[in-house]
Design a protein around this motif. Sequence first.
Motif, PDB file in Angstrom:
ATOM      1  N   GLN A  64       0.819  -1.211   0.000  1.00 42.48           N
ATOM      2  CA  GLN A  64       0.000   0.000   0.000  1.00 42.48           C
ATOM      3  C   GLN A  64       0.855   1.263   0.000  1.00 42.48           C
ATOM      4  N   ILE A  65       1.890   1.269   0.811  1.00 37.45           N
ATOM      5  CA  ILE A  65       2.779   2.436   0.854  1.00 37.45           C
ATOM      6  C   ILE A  65       3.486   2.613  -0.484  1.00 37.45           C
ATOM      7  N   THR A  66       3.926   1.514  -1.093  1.00 37.17           N
ATOM      8  CA  THR A  66       4.610   1.585  -2.387  1.00 37.17           C
ATOM      9  C   THR A  66       3.696   2.151  -3.462  1.00 37.17           C
ATOM     10  N   PHE A  67       2.464   1.653  -3.536  1.00 38.59           N
ATOM     11  CA  PHE A  67       1.520   2.128  -4.550  1.00 38.59           C
ATOM     12  C   PHE A  67       1.241   3.624  -4.401  1.00 38.59           C
ATOM     13  N   ILE A  68       0.932   4.023  -3.178  1.00 42.45           N
ATOM     14  CA  ILE A  68       0.529   5.415  -2.942  1.00 42.45           C
ATOM     15  C   ILE A  68       1.705   6.370  -3.137  1.00 42.45           C
ATOM     16  N   CYS A  69       2.844   6.033  -2.572  1.00 46.59           N
ATOM     17  CA  CYS A  69       4.009   6.928  -2.673  1.00 46.59           C
ATOM     18  C   CYS A  69       4.514   7.031  -4.115  1.00 46.59           C
ATOM     19  N   THR A  70       4.468   5.930  -4.855  1.00 41.91           N
ATOM     20  CA  THR A  70       4.888   5.959  -6.257  1.00 41.91           C
ATOM     21  C   THR A  70       3.954   6.854  -7.069  1.00 41.91           C
ATOM     22  N   TYR A  71       2.667   6.741  -6.801  1.00 40.27           N
ATOM     23  CA  TYR A  71       1.681   7.567  -7.510  1.00 40.27           C
ATOM     24  C   TYR A  71       1.906   9.050  -7.224  1.00 40.27           C
ATOM     25  N   ILE A  72       2.126   9.376  -5.953  1.00 36.54           N
ATOM     26  CA  ILE A  72       2.358  10.774  -5.580  1.00 36.54           C
ATOM     27  C   ILE A  72       3.632  11.304  -6.229  1.00 36.54           C
ATOM     28  N   GLU A  89      -8.023  -1.934 -11.460  1.00 38.24           N
ATOM     29  CA  GLU A  89      -6.716  -2.429 -11.011  1.00 38.24           C
ATOM     30  C   GLU A  89      -6.403  -1.937  -9.599  1.00 38.24           C
ATOM     31  N   TRP A  90      -6.646  -0.673  -9.325  1.00 40.06           N
ATOM     32  CA  TRP A  90      -6.379  -0.127  -7.997  1.00 40.06           C
ATOM     33  C   TRP A  90      -7.215  -0.823  -6.926  1.00 40.06           C
ATOM     34  N   ILE A  91      -8.491  -1.068  -7.238  1.00 38.94           N
ATOM     35  CA  ILE A  91      -9.370  -1.701  -6.252  1.00 38.94           C
ATOM     36  C   ILE A  91      -8.974  -3.154  -6.017  1.00 38.94           C
ATOM     37  N   VAL A  92      -8.710  -3.887  -7.111  1.00 41.56           N
ATOM     38  CA  VAL A  92      -8.366  -5.297  -6.939  1.00 41.56           C
ATOM     39  C   VAL A  92      -7.028  -5.447  -6.224  1.00 41.56           C
ATOM     40  N   ALA A  93      -6.084  -4.545  -6.474  1.00 40.47           N
ATOM     41  CA  ALA A  93      -4.795  -4.594  -5.775  1.00 40.47           C
ATOM     42  C   ALA A  93      -4.985  -4.332  -4.282  1.00 40.47           C
ATOM     43  N   THR A  94      -5.904  -3.430  -3.956  1.00 43.44           N
ATOM     44  CA  THR A  94      -6.191  -3.141  -2.543  1.00 43.44           C
ATOM     45  C   THR A  94      -6.849  -4.333  -1.868  1.00 43.44           C
ATOM     46  N   ILE A  95      -7.792  -4.980  -2.576  1.00 44.65           N
ATOM     47  CA  ILE A  95      -8.451  -6.164  -2.023  1.00 44.65           C
ATOM     48  C   ILE A  95      -7.438  -7.283  -1.817  1.00 44.65           C
ATOM     49  N   PHE A  96      -6.505  -7.433  -2.763  1.00 49.09           N
ATOM     50  CA  PHE A  96      -5.443  -8.426  -2.613  1.00 49.09           C
ATOM     51  C   PHE A  96      -4.709  -8.217  -1.288  1.00 49.09           C
ATOM     52  N   SER A  97      -4.364  -6.973  -1.018  1.00 48.33           N
ATOM     53  CA  SER A  97      -3.612  -6.656   0.198  1.00 48.33           C
ATOM     54  C   SER A  97      -4.422  -6.978   1.451  1.00 48.33           C
ATOM     55  N   PHE A  98      -5.711  -6.648   1.430  1.00 47.10           N
ATOM     56  CA  PHE A  98      -6.565  -6.924   2.592  1.00 47.10           C
ATOM     57  C   PHE A  98      -6.777  -8.430   2.774  1.00 47.10           C
ATOM     58  N   ILE A 144       8.703  -3.601  -4.694  1.00 50.72           N
ATOM     59  CA  ILE A 144       7.801  -4.656  -5.142  1.00 50.72           C
ATOM     60  C   ILE A 144       8.518  -6.006  -5.153  1.00 50.72           C
ATOM     61  N   ASN A 145       9.784  -6.022  -5.532  1.00 48.26           N
ATOM     62  CA  ASN A 145      10.554  -7.274  -5.468  1.00 48.26           C
ATOM     63  C   ASN A 145      10.617  -7.794  -4.038  1.00 48.26           C
TER      64      ASN A 145
END
Length: 246
Positions: A16-24, A209-218, A56-57
């Motif tokens: 989650q931190i990687t996705f959000i920080c990369t986007y910002i 994609e954003w929603i499914v990635a978030t659900i994956f994490s949860f 991500i690795n």
Amino acid sequence: MSRVYLLPVTVFLLFQITFICTYIAAILEGHVVPAVPYISDAATYSPESCVFGQLINLGSVLLGLTIYVRYRQVLELFGYHPDLGEQLLKLNKISVWFGIASCVGISFVANFQETNVRIVHFFGAFCCFGFGTLYFWMQSLISYILQPIAGTKLKAHLRIAMSVACTVLFVLLAVTGVISHILFKGTDPRKWYPSDGGWHYHVASSISEWIVATIFSFYILSFTDEFRDVHLGHPQMTLLPYSITI
């Protein structure tokens, strides 16, 4: 290793931190427009692509460890309760391979950008979301089989609901993604504007994609409580006789 429950927590936070920080970072650098790009599109250019790939690795390795711990946990439970049936063992063995395939796909997506090696990037995305969804379905079935020995019925219901959501979103992601990239090709996928055509399909695909990635994490996070009962020791090491010098 007594704090195994921290594995799914770490995976959840790291992704989650990687996705959000990369986007910002991509927005601040002007590499993408704010109108919901794909997660990987926000990590196409450096410096954010370098950080994204590294994290991500690391996340895919930790996710693989989490999947392995879950596999061993189910295996141990079957050892104490063989009456659970051989079907549990089959599901457990198949699911771990689907889970590992999903981890490999995540690494492919991070290291093979769409602009560089498109086929490998899309293959990685398919493995990530496709095999990941299959893994979730199998783990949902396993959660019901383990009742009432491990976990709760509410958690099993939540996992099946997340599996259904992932399936629907994966299909939506794939269909709208194919339409937007084949029928409507924007001048730049990372800066897709309404005037480029197919913009609504692109937004639907990227949001999915954003929603499914978030659900994956949860979903991975949902293993936390069950992992509190797991303890991992150091692996045994044996020296061969001829390797010992007197």
